[in-house]
Design a protein around this motif. Structure first.
Motif, PDB file in Angstrom:
ATOM      1  N   LYS A 196      24.435 -34.267  -0.064  1.00  0.00           N
ATOM      2  CA  LYS A 196      23.345 -34.252  -0.961  1.00  0.00           C
ATOM      3  C   LYS A 196      23.171 -35.233  -1.912  1.00  0.00           C
ATOM      4  O   LYS A 196      22.104 -35.803  -2.213  1.00  0.00           O
ATOM      5  N   ASP A 197      24.342 -35.953  -2.043  1.00  0.00           N
ATOM      6  CA  ASP A 197      24.419 -37.133  -3.051  1.00  0.00           C
ATOM      7  C   ASP A 197      25.753 -37.622  -2.768  1.00  0.00           C
ATOM      8  O   ASP A 197      26.814 -37.180  -2.580  1.00  0.00           O
ATOM      9  N   LEU A 198      25.866 -39.088  -2.933  1.00  0.00           N
ATOM     10  CA  LEU A 198      26.822 -39.935  -2.896  1.00  0.00           C
ATOM     11  C   LEU A 198      26.843 -40.780  -4.285  1.00  0.00           C
ATOM     12  O   LEU A 198      25.951 -41.642  -4.542  1.00  0.00           O
ATOM     13  N   ARG A 199      27.702 -40.093  -5.016  1.00  0.00           N
ATOM     14  CA  ARG A 199      27.977 -40.818  -6.317  1.00  0.00           C
ATOM     15  C   ARG A 199      29.020 -41.910  -6.477  1.00  0.00           C
ATOM     16  O   ARG A 199      30.163 -41.806  -6.395  1.00  0.00           O
ATOM     17  N   CYS A 207      31.256 -37.602  -2.653  1.00  0.00           N
ATOM     18  CA  CYS A 207      30.725 -37.354  -1.676  1.00  0.00           C
ATOM     19  C   CYS A 207      30.355 -35.871  -1.792  1.00  0.00           C
ATOM     20  O   CYS A 207      31.049 -35.025  -1.360  1.00  0.00           O
ATOM     21  N   ASP A 208      29.169 -35.482  -2.140  1.00  0.00           N
ATOM     22  CA  ASP A 208      28.647 -34.153  -2.602  1.00  0.00           C
ATOM     23  C   ASP A 208      27.901 -33.712  -1.123  1.00  0.00           C
ATOM     24  O   ASP A 208      26.836 -34.132  -0.747  1.00  0.00           O
ATOM     25  N   TYR A 209      28.539 -32.666  -0.530  1.00  0.00           N
ATOM     26  CA  TYR A 209      27.779 -32.206   0.820  1.00  0.00           C
ATOM     27  C   TYR A 209      27.923 -30.572   1.005  1.00  0.00           C
ATOM     28  O   TYR A 209      28.492 -30.109   0.122  1.00  0.00           O
ATOM     29  N   LYS A 223      26.990 -46.419   0.031  1.00  0.00           N
ATOM     30  CA  LYS A 223      26.574 -47.197  -1.262  1.00  0.00           C
ATOM     31  C   LYS A 223      27.732 -48.340  -1.590  1.00  0.00           C
ATOM     32  O   LYS A 223      28.699 -48.208  -1.129  1.00  0.00           O
TER      33      LYS A 223
END
Length: 273
Positions: A22-25, A42-44, A136
């Motif tokens: 969903k998002d790689l911060r 690493c939000d998955y 990123k």
């Protein structure tokens, strides 16, 4: 009828979706050796049935650095996370992103990042049936260890401007300006020297006194474009033969002038006696 078919097809598609990041911060910029940590998360998500199974069979989380084919981090649920390669010994392996068994060790918690860790980070999450990845960049920048801006007179009617910075990372840029109108000085000679994980840079410009006001304020601007970092240093120059202020405001005098003056006074005093 058509809309119902579309909705049903969409529901099937959602049900077929497996792993999704969903998002790689990743922090875009961090300061070198600042004592602060950098968190790369690493939000998955997984399929509902995979989450409900509590076994997370085949789930593997890997992180890669730049173009290396080997991971720098790996975690398999039920096993201890591993720091590898360039990140060996640089991670807090006890850091938890969540309390869920499928996601708790998904992130990189880098203690006190330094410039060699500047680059592209890729998170790859996979199971037996599916995988997803995202990349990123993180820039670890080092501000200048020193910045000097000085004037010297190679001739009576000109001034040489020299701005020098040492120990900068990544590659910096440098420019000279005439203040307060912020007019850029043209045809400045800029040289950059690459060292191990740092750069030295120097900008020089010879200017005739006839083109300058009294006094003239010059500014040297050092920039690190990748880090959105900049710093400026100024000097005040008084066109003329002898006295020139340096960047700390002290007067720089020509020794031969004072020697000649003292000699002349001694001769005059001797003649009078």
């Amino acid at each position: 009828m058509v809309s119902e078919v579309l909705l049903f097809s969409y529901a099937l598609l959602l049900g077929a979706v497996g792993i999704q990041i969903k998002d790689l911060r990743v922090p875009s910029v961090v300061r070198n050796n600042s004592g602060s940590a950098a968190l790369l998360d690493c939000d998955y998500t997984l399929k509902p049935e995979e989450l409900a199974a509590h076994s997370y069979a085949g789930l593997v989380v890997k992180w890669y650095f730049n173009s290396s084919p080997s991971p720098v981090y790996q975690w398999i649920p039920g096993q201890k996370p591993q720091d590898l390669g360039i990140l060996k010994g640089k991670l807090d392996l006890k850091h938890r992103s969540s309390d869920h068994g499928a996601t708790m060790y998904r992130a990189l918690y880098i203690r006190n990042p330094t410039t060699e860790l500047s680059g592209e980070y890729k998170c790859l999450v996979s199971t037996f049936d599916d995988e997803d990845f995202m990349t990123k960049k993180m820039v670890v920048f080092a501000p200048e260890k020193s910045l000097e801006f000085t004037t010297s007179k190679p001739a009576i009617d000109s001034v040489n401007l020299t701005c020098r910075a040492r120990g900068v990372y990544p590659e910096p840029k440098m420019a000279l300006f005439k203040d307060p109108d912020r007019m850029i000085v043209d045809d400045v000679q800029v040289e950059t020297l690459s060292r191990q994980r740092s750069y030295d840079i120097v900008a020089t410009k010879l200017m005739p006194d006839d083109d300058l006001d009294t006094p003239t304020v010059f500014a040297c601007e050092l920039r690190i474009p990748e880090a959105s970092y900049e710093v400026t240093k100024s000097v005040v120059y008084y066109p003329g033969m002898f006295n020139q202020p340096n960047d700390s405001g002290d007067l720089r005098c020509h020794s031969h002038f004072w020697a000649s003056l003292v000699t002349s006074l001694l001769i005059a005093y001797g003649c009078c006696c």
